[in-house]
Write a protein that holds these residues in place. Structure first.
Motif, mmCIF file in Angstrom:
data_model
loop_
_atom_site.group_PDB
_atom_site.id
_atom_site.type_symbol
_atom_site.label_atom_id
_atom_site.label_comp_id
_atom_site.label_asym_id
_atom_site.label_seq_id
_atom_site.Cartn_x
_atom_site.Cartn_y
_atom_site.Cartn_z
ATOM 1 N N ASN A 121 0.815 -1.205 0.000
ATOM 2 C CA ASN A 121 0.000 0.000 0.000
ATOM 3 C C ASN A 121 0.854 1.263 0.000
ATOM 4 O O ASN A 121 0.464 2.287 -0.565
ATOM 5 C CB ASN A 121 -0.926 0.009 1.221
ATOM 6 C CG ASN A 121 -1.833 1.225 1.248
ATOM 7 O OD1 ASN A 121 -2.394 1.612 0.230
ATOM 8 N ND2 ASN A 121 -1.967 1.849 2.411
ATOM 9 N N ARG A 122 2.023 1.177 0.613
ATOM 10 C CA ARG A 122 2.927 2.335 0.688
ATOM 11 C C ARG A 122 4.342 1.845 0.339
ATOM 12 O O ARG A 122 5.198 1.706 1.215
ATOM 13 C CB ARG A 122 2.866 2.917 2.102
ATOM 14 C CG ARG A 122 3.448 4.308 2.241
ATOM 15 C CD ARG A 122 3.073 4.935 3.585
ATOM 16 N NE ARG A 122 3.751 6.200 3.774
ATOM 17 C CZ ARG A 122 4.913 6.337 4.425
ATOM 18 N NH1 ARG A 122 5.489 5.284 4.977
ATOM 19 N NH2 ARG A 122 5.472 7.521 4.535
ATOM 20 N N PRO A 123 4.598 1.582 -0.949
ATOM 21 C CA PRO A 123 5.830 0.895 -1.352
ATOM 22 C C PRO A 123 7.009 1.827 -1.608
ATOM 23 O O PRO A 123 7.761 1.645 -2.579
ATOM 24 C CB PRO A 123 5.393 0.211 -2.657
ATOM 25 C CG PRO A 123 4.418 1.163 -3.252
ATOM 26 C CD PRO A 123 3.693 1.804 -2.092
ATOM 27 N N ALA B 35 -0.262 10.022 -1.424
ATOM 28 C CA ALA B 35 -0.005 8.593 -1.227
ATOM 29 C C ALA B 35 1.279 8.352 -0.451
ATOM 30 O O ALA B 35 1.426 7.315 0.210
ATOM 31 C CB ALA B 35 0.057 7.876 -2.576
ATOM 32 N N LEU B 36 2.228 9.301 -0.520
ATOM 33 C CA LEU B 36 3.455 9.157 0.262
ATOM 34 C C LEU B 36 3.154 9.093 1.754
ATOM 35 O O LEU B 36 3.911 8.494 2.527
ATOM 36 C CB LEU B 36 4.407 10.321 -0.028
ATOM 37 C CG LEU B 36 4.951 10.416 -1.460
ATOM 38 C CD1 LEU B 36 5.708 11.722 -1.649
ATOM 39 C CD2 LEU B 36 5.849 9.226 -1.770
ATOM 40 N N ASP C 228 -4.150 3.181 -1.230
ATOM 41 C CA ASP C 228 -5.549 2.957 -0.857
ATOM 42 C C ASP C 228 -6.176 4.237 -0.315
ATOM 43 O O ASP C 228 -7.371 4.478 -0.496
ATOM 44 C CB ASP C 228 -5.655 1.843 0.185
ATOM 45 C CG ASP C 228 -5.403 0.467 -0.412
ATOM 46 O OD1 ASP C 228 -5.452 0.333 -1.655
ATOM 47 O OD2 ASP C 228 -5.151 -0.483 0.359
ATOM 48 N N GLY C 229 -5.360 5.064 0.343
ATOM 49 C CA GLY C 229 -5.878 6.317 0.886
ATOM 50 C C GLY C 229 -6.352 7.279 -0.185
ATOM 51 O O GLY C 229 -7.165 8.174 0.095
#
Length: 670
Positions: free
Chosen positions: A455-457, A638-639, A644-645
């Motif tokens: 989700n946060r790659p 997104a960072l 998903d956010g």
């Protein structure tokens, strides 16, 4: 008028994609910030649409600025200045030149806006002559043609001279009038002069023997000998990237490349090896020298693999023990049932982003906690997982070691090589008994960041904040956008767009949905250019389908379509991409298409119904495009909150659009 609209729209999309690719190959900042060219393109397209109703002359400024931009960049290409913000890592050469990022990115942003405003003006003039949805329909058809044309050229490895020729021909057809000889000659001169400069620059670049083009990079090769050993250096986008070196010499000069074979499997030769990031083949050659009986070599870039196949001194790709795969490593793991004695991440450090995603690099999904868990599932009894690279920062080595510990349940082996580039080898066995450490990892410290996730790659982002580099540049982008729109409209732009605030928010929400689709499909099916092109085309087809349905059939009222949109967003939230990964590939594709494109289709039915009855077609369409630019800036959230956010932000934007919709109009009644 319809053929002209299709041609102008095709030019607009083709030129946008060509600018992203070409500027990124010569201005290394844009390898990591390609989204800024996209944002500039959206601003320019929005301004061009707004200008189309009041501009009386053809937009000759567009080819002129394009020719100047290409000439200036070719004369003085820019590399990343690594001094400064170390909270985000760039894999590039140490000797760097060029102005700071916060200067060059806005310059490229403004130039891209001016260049794209020209074709957009031509599109906007067609919008004024046709019914709203008819014009939008042919605009989408032209955009789809532009994407397919650029994708086809990428598939055959066409150099940029062909991009330049196509752009020049389209500009000539669209901007040289045929009525009067004098006007025709003058127009031809204004269009031809700068574009011929551009074509000349691109011809010189395309015909240099050391240059070739992959779907991701400009690739340059140079062969030479050192101490009697043949070497091949591969440079991508102006940055030294790989060296094809005989395995025996590499192990002699840099013995750390043999450490995974010593740390894993109790030093025994692995039978089956998977190498992700096989590149030109040096790591494959080492695996063969270490006794591997079979090697699956996965490389995402077909051109780099082909160069290694033809020119690597050891010719590892010709060995019958080797099977090469052009694929994304994470996607390959998700599709294979094979078990390996050793899985290796061999310096997979791309120098570019996934097109259309603000912060997703080609290798981002290889280094998440879920990716390490997937690698563990593909290990044979006694197997091991290893990676090595020049990691630049100690915290990054510790972050990867922590990720391995969480995925495998025990501490990995970490071997650091004493140099400023922080080269390290991280090896972890399927069980602790399956690894033999020279030096055990000391464990995480207070500053070790948590593992990256699907989700946060963002592996290379140290902090849990958006870096100041991004914030400053985004601020300049938004200021430039506000000023540009005001100038383009002669002071009336904001007044004209005020009634279409809901369309502005629809554009921002759509951009976030598109980004979520791109990143989701990248995780599910790979970050390859093929997957990316298919998703872009799929989004356009979904939008075109929404327009056709709205034109031909009686659709539910707008309120009902907002309910369907909300249901689609909820479905995406309840069934995240990680849930789909466990499905067979065929079923995964079917479910992913339904989940991703249901809200996109509903959102565009809403847009089509609203747009069809607007009083000012160019102002309403321009507002929607400028909203997309805002959505591109919001992607960087997104960072902080993960991909998903972005669904939450999109939902809030659509709630705002619903509240701001005009009451009682025919479009609302459906």
């Amino acid at each position: 008028m319809k053929p002209r609209l299709v041609m102008a729209s095709a030019l607009m999309l083709f030129l946008e994609l060509a600018l992203i690719r070409w500027t990124g190959s010569n201005v290394v900042h844009l390898s990591y910030f390609s989204n800024f060219v996209l944002l500039g393109s959206f601003l320019g397209i929005g301004i061009g649409i707004l200008r189309s109703g009041r501009a009386k002359r053809l937009p000759f400024y567009s080819p002129i600025v394009l020719g100047v931009l290409v000439a200036v960049i070719a004369w003085k290409p820019v590399t990343v200045n690594r001094g400064g913000d170390s909270s985000v890592i760039y894999f590039t050469s140490l000797n760097t030149t060029g102005p700071p990022t916060w200067v060059i990115l806005p310059v490229i942003f403004v130039a891209a806006a001016v260049v794209l405003a020209g074709p957009a003006e031509l599109v906007g003039r067609c919008f004024g002559e046709l019914p709203r949805l008819t014009a939008y329909r042919y605009d989408l058809i032209g955009s789809l043609i532009g994407i397919l044309a650029f994708t086809g050229l990428s598939f055959v490895g066409a150099p940029p001279i062909w991009w330049g020729v196509i752009v020049t021909l389209l500009f000539a057809v669209l901007m040289v009038p045929q009525q009067k000889l004098t006007a025709t000659a003058l127009s031809a001169a204004l269009v031809a002069a700068p574009l011929l400069v551009m074509v000349g620059v691109l011809f010189h670049e395309s015909t240099r023997p050391e240059n070739s083009w992959s779907p991701y990079y400009k690739v340059q090769t140079q062969g030479f000998e050192w101490q009697g050993v043949p070497l091949l250096t591969i440079t991508v986008n102006g940055v030294p990237h790989q060296q094809a070196i005989p395995a025996e010499s590499r192990l002699q000069w840099e013995p750390q490349y043999g450490l995974p074979y010593e740390r894993a499997n109790a030093g025994k030769a692995p039978k089956n090896v998977l190498i992700i990031g096989a590149g030109s083949g040096s790591d494959v050659a080492i695996a063969l020298k270490k006794g591997a009986q079979h090697v699956d070599a996965v490389e995402i870039d077909p051109r780099i693999r082909d160069i290694g196949k033809a020119k690597h001194p050891d010719h590892p790709y010709q060995d019958p023990r080797v099977t090469s795969h052009i694929d994304d490593g994470r996607a390959f793991l998700s599709r294979t049932d094979k078990k390996y004695d050793l899985i290796m991440l061999a310096l997979p450090d791309s120098l570019t982003l996934v097109n259309g995603a603000s912060s997703l690099r080609l290798e981002s999904y290889l280094f998440t906690l879920q990716a390490f868990e997937s690698a563990k599932e593909h290990l044979a009894p006694g197997g091991a997982f290893a990676m090595y690279n020049y990691y630049r920062e100690t915290w990054l080595i510790d972050r990867l070691a922590l990720t391995a510990e969480k995925a495998f349940g025990h501490k990995p082996c970490v071997d650091k090589v004493g140099d400023d580039l922080q080269q390290a080898v991280v090896t972890v066995g399927l069980t602790e008994a399956d690894q033999t450490c020279g030096t055990a990892w000391a464990g995480k410290t207070e500053i070790t960041p948590p593992p990256a996730t699907d989700n946060r790659p963002f592996l290379y982002l140290f902090t849990d904040r958006i870096p100041s580099l991004y914030l400053v540049t985004l601020g300049l982008v938004l200021v430039a956008g506000l000023i540009g729109v005001g100038i383009a409209g002669g002071g009336s732009s904001y007044r004209r767009m005020r009634p279409y605030a809901d369309l502005f928010l629809l554009g921002a929400g759509f951009m976030l949905l598109e980004t979520k689709s791109i990143t989701g499909f990248a995780l599910l099916f790979g970050t390859t250019w093929v997957v990316n092109a298919i998703v872009f085309a799929g989004v356009l087809i979904a939008v075109l389908a929404a327009v056709e349905v709205t034109r031909r059939f009686k659709t539910p009222p707008v309120k009902a379509m907002y309910v369907i949109l909300a249901a689609g967003l909820l479905l995406s939230w309840v069934f995240p991409d990680s849930w789909l990964l466990s499905m067979p590939v065929g079923l995964r594709a079917l479910v992913a298409v339904v989940i991703a494109f249901m809200p996109i289709f509903a959102a565009n039915v809403i847009f089509a119904k609203r747009f069809s009855d607007t009083a000012d077609g160019t102002a309403s369409f321009g507002a929607n495009l400028l909203g997309a630019m805002l959505g591109g800036c919001l992607e960087y959230a997104a960072l902080l909150i993960g991909f998903d956010g972005l669904l939450i932000i999109a939902a809030l934007l659509y709630v705002g659009a619903f509240l701001l919709r005009p009451k009682g109009s025919p479009a609302v009644a459906g």
